[in-house]
Design a protein around this motif. Sequence first.
Motif, mmCIF file in Angstrom:
data_model
loop_
_atom_site.group_PDB
_atom_site.id
_atom_site.type_symbol
_atom_site.label_atom_id
_atom_site.label_comp_id
_atom_site.label_asym_id
_atom_site.label_seq_id
_atom_site.Cartn_x
_atom_site.Cartn_y
_atom_site.Cartn_z
ATOM 1 N N VAL A 135 38.051 42.376 -49.199
ATOM 2 C CA VAL A 135 36.748 42.759 -48.632
ATOM 3 C C VAL A 135 36.767 44.264 -48.411
ATOM 4 C CG1 VAL A 135 35.059 42.319 -46.803
ATOM 5 C CG2 VAL A 135 36.590 40.496 -47.545
ATOM 6 N N PRO A 136 36.537 45.059 -49.458
ATOM 7 C CA PRO A 136 36.602 46.512 -49.299
ATOM 8 C C PRO A 136 35.498 47.058 -48.405
ATOM 9 C CG PRO A 136 35.720 45.933 -51.458
ATOM 10 C CD PRO A 136 36.205 44.660 -50.834
ATOM 11 N N GLU A 137 34.457 46.244 -48.171
ATOM 12 C CA GLU A 137 33.344 46.722 -47.343
ATOM 13 C C GLU A 137 33.746 46.896 -45.880
ATOM 14 O OE1 GLU A 137 31.919 44.573 -50.901
ATOM 15 O OE2 GLU A 137 33.248 44.011 -49.242
ATOM 16 N N VAL A 138 34.816 46.227 -45.448
ATOM 17 C CA VAL A 138 35.280 46.349 -44.058
ATOM 18 C C VAL A 138 36.768 46.676 -44.088
ATOM 19 C CG1 VAL A 138 35.341 45.281 -41.782
ATOM 20 C CG2 VAL A 138 33.586 44.584 -43.418
ATOM 21 N N PRO A 139 37.139 47.945 -44.212
ATOM 22 C CA PRO A 139 38.558 48.314 -44.234
ATOM 23 C C PRO A 139 39.267 47.881 -42.959
ATOM 24 C CG PRO A 139 37.152 50.162 -44.881
ATOM 25 C CD PRO A 139 36.242 49.109 -44.343
ATOM 26 N N PRO A 140 40.568 47.599 -43.032
ATOM 27 C CA PRO A 140 41.293 47.106 -41.855
ATOM 28 C C PRO A 140 41.207 48.022 -40.643
ATOM 29 C CG PRO A 140 42.601 46.828 -43.842
ATOM 30 C CD PRO A 140 41.404 47.625 -44.248
ATOM 31 N N HIS A 141 41.075 49.340 -40.866
ATOM 32 C CA HIS A 141 41.052 50.271 -39.744
ATOM 33 C C HIS A 141 39.670 50.405 -39.125
ATOM 34 C CE1 HIS A 141 39.833 52.684 -43.270
ATOM 35 N NE2 HIS A 141 39.069 53.329 -42.405
ATOM 36 N N ALA A 197 35.875 41.852 -35.727
ATOM 37 C CA ALA A 197 34.952 40.716 -35.597
ATOM 38 C C ALA A 197 34.643 40.037 -36.920
ATOM 39 C CB ALA A 197 33.643 41.176 -34.959
ATOM 40 N N LEU A 198 34.918 40.713 -38.027
ATOM 41 C CA LEU A 198 34.582 40.168 -39.342
ATOM 42 C C LEU A 198 35.869 39.863 -40.112
ATOM 43 C CD1 LEU A 198 31.682 42.609 -40.356
ATOM 44 C CD2 LEU A 198 31.516 40.403 -39.190
ATOM 45 N N PRO A 199 35.874 38.799 -40.940
ATOM 46 C CA PRO A 199 34.736 37.937 -41.247
ATOM 47 C C PRO A 199 34.461 36.899 -40.167
ATOM 48 C CG PRO A 199 36.662 37.222 -42.475
ATOM 49 C CD PRO A 199 37.058 38.486 -41.769
ATOM 50 N N LEU A 200 33.205 36.467 -40.105
ATOM 51 C CA LEU A 200 32.772 35.450 -39.161
ATOM 52 C C LEU A 200 33.211 34.070 -39.652
ATOM 53 C CD1 LEU A 200 29.116 36.728 -38.774
ATOM 54 C CD2 LEU A 200 30.912 36.948 -37.046
ATOM 55 N N ILE A 235 27.211 39.619 -47.703
ATOM 56 C CA ILE A 235 27.726 38.287 -47.391
ATOM 57 C C ILE A 235 29.245 38.267 -47.461
ATOM 58 C CG2 ILE A 235 27.784 35.918 -48.255
ATOM 59 C CD1 ILE A 235 24.775 36.354 -48.968
ATOM 60 N N ARG A 236 29.827 38.974 -48.425
ATOM 61 C CA ARG A 236 31.283 39.057 -48.505
ATOM 62 C C ARG A 236 31.855 39.738 -47.268
ATOM 63 N NH1 ARG A 236 31.549 40.922 -53.302
ATOM 64 N NH2 ARG A 236 31.580 43.124 -52.755
ATOM 65 N N ALA A 237 31.182 40.794 -46.794
ATOM 66 C CA ALA A 237 31.655 41.493 -45.603
ATOM 67 C C ALA A 237 31.559 40.622 -44.362
ATOM 68 C CB ALA A 237 30.850 42.776 -45.406
ATOM 69 N N LEU A 238 30.467 39.859 -44.238
ATOM 70 C CA LEU A 238 30.243 39.063 -43.034
ATOM 71 C C LEU A 238 31.147 37.843 -42.960
ATOM 72 C CD1 LEU A 238 26.335 39.083 -42.766
ATOM 73 C CD2 LEU A 238 27.965 40.316 -41.317
#
Length: 399
Positions: free
Chosen positions: A373-379, A385-388, A362-365
Amino acid sequence: MEGSTQHCGPGLDGPRPVRPQELPQVVDLVNQIFCVALGKPPTMGQQFPQLFSPANAANLFLYADQGRPVAHAGLWMGTLHLPGVRLPVAALGSVCTLPPYRGQGLAGRLVAMAWERCREAGRPLLFISGDRSLYLRQGAHRAGRYRDLRLRPPAGTPKPSALPGLGIRLARLPEELPIVARLHQQEPVRWHRPWEAWPELIEAAGYATIYHLRQELWLVTVGENPVACWVTGRGEAFPGELLVLEAFGNRQALAASLQPLLAATGTEQACLPLLEGDPLGPALEAAGFPVGSGPVEPLPGTVAVTDWPLLWRELAPYLEERLPREWVGAQARVEAANGRSRYLLETETGEVWTVEGEAALIRALFGQGDQPVPEVPPHHPLAAALPLPLPWPKGLNYI
């Protein structure tokens, strides 16, 4: 789901869906818990007509003792608009148990039944107005990013409006309801509101009624043309304050009209939820209102993903404009790992993105306040597309 009835003590049956003829008794139950016990008039049926309607009875769940409802959890099935997407979602509310029946896990089983109903009905995303441990145990968590602003008129001489002919007035309802609806339909992120729902939701004033607020709709005009709308609440519960329940339409006009709105309502400051990324923020800054103070917080309530593979498929039209094709078409799946769930995306070329646990998903989305949000690194490609984006949860569609 009728076949899943259990018995907990003599005469106690459930969890099961509400039968239409039981609806008045269910409304009596939730009134007892949420209104009468708090010294408020019993208004739950009027506040939430979409939830407590005969057409929605199959999405309400109860335990009954000798025919009398003693515990309840209710779902409302709705639709969320994102750019290019009509996402089927649900909202959970009015979860309660009469005091003599608490401690038996009744509410937990009702909530679990509601989760299963979401999956059966193809509702991969669930919005909940609370953050009780009851919901967290099922996988709901705080989500989203906004600033809780308290805005007073800027000091000094008001800046001249960049919009000549700007005005603000109360909407004339019901005749101007089509204008309000058209302004709302311009919002890229919004709750879907069928035409027949508008009068019902405005009259119900669900969230405003909780605090005995007077709900009003204000049209912002340029010349004779309505260009934006404020939905506000004010009352003794918040002396001197104007609660913004919704704001939609031209952002420059909204910002320029805020000071006249405060003057028209006789209030000293606006309590305004500013969703992260909303262009209303820069427009307010340009009008002299400071919006950068205060932390970025998660939205009130919680969000749950009830069906991860379905959610990723439903988001495809939104993702197609933001992600490489292989990630749009990635296979979403859930695996068990170390006693918890692991959520994965795997492309046809074998690239894998994974997070462990519902909180991380949920944090990633959706992001979560000012937490990284370490689950989705900037690169990573998904970062495009995230976060929504999410809508403000305490507006007309509040459950």
